[in-house]
Motif scaffolding. Structure first.
Motif, mmCIF file in Angstrom:
data_model
loop_
_atom_site.group_PDB
_atom_site.id
_atom_site.type_symbol
_atom_site.label_atom_id
_atom_site.label_comp_id
_atom_site.label_asym_id
_atom_site.label_seq_id
_atom_site.Cartn_x
_atom_site.Cartn_y
_atom_site.Cartn_z
ATOM 1 N N PRO A 133 -14.521 -16.360 -45.767
ATOM 2 C CA PRO A 133 -13.763 -15.909 -44.488
ATOM 3 C C PRO A 133 -12.342 -16.470 -44.668
ATOM 4 O O PRO A 133 -11.881 -17.411 -45.205
ATOM 5 N N ASP A 192 -17.927 -18.029 -35.250
ATOM 6 C CA ASP A 192 -17.088 -17.536 -36.219
ATOM 7 C C ASP A 192 -16.020 -16.843 -35.819
ATOM 8 O O ASP A 192 -15.944 -15.418 -35.439
ATOM 9 N N ASN A 194 -13.754 -15.235 -37.286
ATOM 10 C CA ASN A 194 -13.522 -14.164 -38.350
ATOM 11 C C ASN A 194 -14.093 -12.733 -37.978
ATOM 12 O O ASN A 194 -13.665 -11.488 -38.086
ATOM 13 N N THR A 195 -15.168 -12.909 -36.975
ATOM 14 C CA THR A 195 -16.028 -11.753 -36.799
ATOM 15 C C THR A 195 -16.104 -11.698 -35.246
ATOM 16 O O THR A 195 -16.636 -10.679 -34.627
ATOM 17 N N TYR A 208 -27.218 -15.092 -40.603
ATOM 18 C CA TYR A 208 -26.078 -14.529 -40.446
ATOM 19 C C TYR A 208 -25.164 -14.944 -41.321
ATOM 20 O O TYR A 208 -24.391 -14.060 -42.119
ATOM 21 N N GLY A 211 -26.118 -13.185 -44.752
ATOM 22 C CA GLY A 211 -25.716 -12.006 -44.879
ATOM 23 C C GLY A 211 -24.256 -11.584 -44.873
ATOM 24 O O GLY A 211 -23.745 -10.704 -45.359
ATOM 25 N N THR A 212 -23.287 -12.567 -44.139
ATOM 26 C CA THR A 212 -21.812 -12.357 -44.101
ATOM 27 C C THR A 212 -21.152 -12.687 -45.280
ATOM 28 O O THR A 212 -20.123 -12.221 -45.877
ATOM 29 N N TYR A 213 -21.428 -14.065 -45.737
ATOM 30 C CA TYR A 213 -20.603 -14.667 -46.727
ATOM 31 C C TYR A 213 -21.603 -15.113 -48.077
ATOM 32 O O TYR A 213 -21.090 -15.706 -48.754
#
Length: 333
Positions: A133, A192, A194-195, A208, A211-213
């Motif tokens: 991120p 977050d 970033n999102t 989450y 799945g994202t990082y």
């Protein structure tokens, strides 16, 4: 993240101003009287700016020299009790995702690069990490909550840097902020920047984040439902009163910066104090296999955690026992 270079807060912009409460300005009433044929008076109200918070290190403070594998005698029981969690949690939060190691010759790793060296043995450690991120994840939580521990473990595994807003019981600053943002007082609470995603529920946060990082796979020790929560609770029994209740403290203008990771008992005792004093801190996760170990090694010529950087005083220091004393002396009211 690159394996060399330096790390600074400027690399991690905070996506919103720190939600620190503002002091109410002092009001001064000035009465002005004038004589011009008849008595008259007028009242002028002026605003004074609040006095800035004064934060300075203890008088004549000098950071200690780092000492590897040494526990100060008066802290042995604390470190031992903080170590019990490793047994219940099977060392979850000690190793970064995809951790591996190999024994190499001493000459294979340059002297200016980090490797675990002990008694002539050199161990090279690596990991396999997902997307990084741009901004640190923000988490509102407190130390003695088993559900919060689950989230702290996954951010250590994923090697994510986190801006922690401590929410101890009776904390006046960030518990109310969570209600304002999410609508209920429940922890952990993740944002977050970033999102734009924000959420409650530890298991949802874990899904989450991986799945994202990460690679989408939740570590076994964090995927066992009730058993995961139970062992997280058991892991905290020896420290159940620590990192729980607010101790009045100065709220720093800038978050402190702590290099640490969840599985280290030396890091844990420092985090407990940061939570009790409700001190926001950017935690630079540096579990085994993290490339950030090399960053700190090149920055200081030595790797050891916890390592504290306080941008409010300019103090940088190793050694958990002395870090705790410094934090209490500097910030406790």
């Amino acid at each position: 993240m690159a394996g060399s270079g330096t790390l600074s807060l400027s690399q991690f912009p905070i996506h919103r101003p720190l939600p620190f409460p503002k002091n109410k300005p002092q009001t001064t009433r000035i009465c002005i009287r004038a004589m011009s044929g008849e008595n008259s008076s007028s009242s002028v109200t002026t605003q004074q700016e609040p006095s800035p918070i004064s934060i300075s290190p203890p008088p004549n403070f000098k950071p200690p020299e780092p000492k590897r594998f040494i526990i100060r005698p008066d802290k042995r029981i604390e470190i031992l009790s903080a170590s019990l969690s490793l047994f219940f949690r099977l060392a979850t939060g000690v190793f970064a995702s995809g951790y591996s190691f190999s024994f190499v010759s001493q000459d294979e790793v340059p002297s200016d690069e980090y490797a675990f060296r002990l008694s002539g043995i050199t161990v090279k450690e690596t990991s396999k990490l997902g997307a990084r991120p741009e901004k640190p994840i923000e988490i509102y939580e407190f130390e003695s909550c088993p559900f919060c521990r689950k989230v702290r473990e996954i951010v250590a595994v994923l090697d994510l840097d986190v801006l922690f807003y401590p929410c101890p019981r009776n904390g006046p600053n960030f518990r109310p902020k969570v209600v304002q943002m999410g609508g209920k007082q429940q922890f952990p609470y993740m944002v977050d920047p970033n999102t734009g995603v924000s959420m409650y529920e530890s298991d949802e946060i874990i899904r989450y984040l991986v799945g994202t990082y990460g690679d989408g796979n939740i570590p076994l020790t964090l995927s066992l439902g009730f058993l995961t929560s139970l062992t997280c609770g058991l892991a905290m029994l020896s420290r159940i009163t620590k990192g729980t209740t607010y101790t009045p403290a100065k709220l720093p203008p800038k978050p402190l910066k702590l290099w640490a990771y969840e599985g280290s008992p030396f890091c844990k005792v420092v985090r407990e104090v940061l939570v009790e004093l409700e001190l926001p801190h950017l935690l630079i996760n540096s579990a085994r296999g993290s490339p950030k170990r090399n960053i700190l090694y090149q920055k200081k010529g030595h790797f050891q955690v916890p390592f504290l950087e306080d941008p409010n005083t300019g103090i940088e220091m190793f050694e958990s026992a002395e870090i705790i004393e410094y934090i209490r002396a500097t910030y406790t009211l």
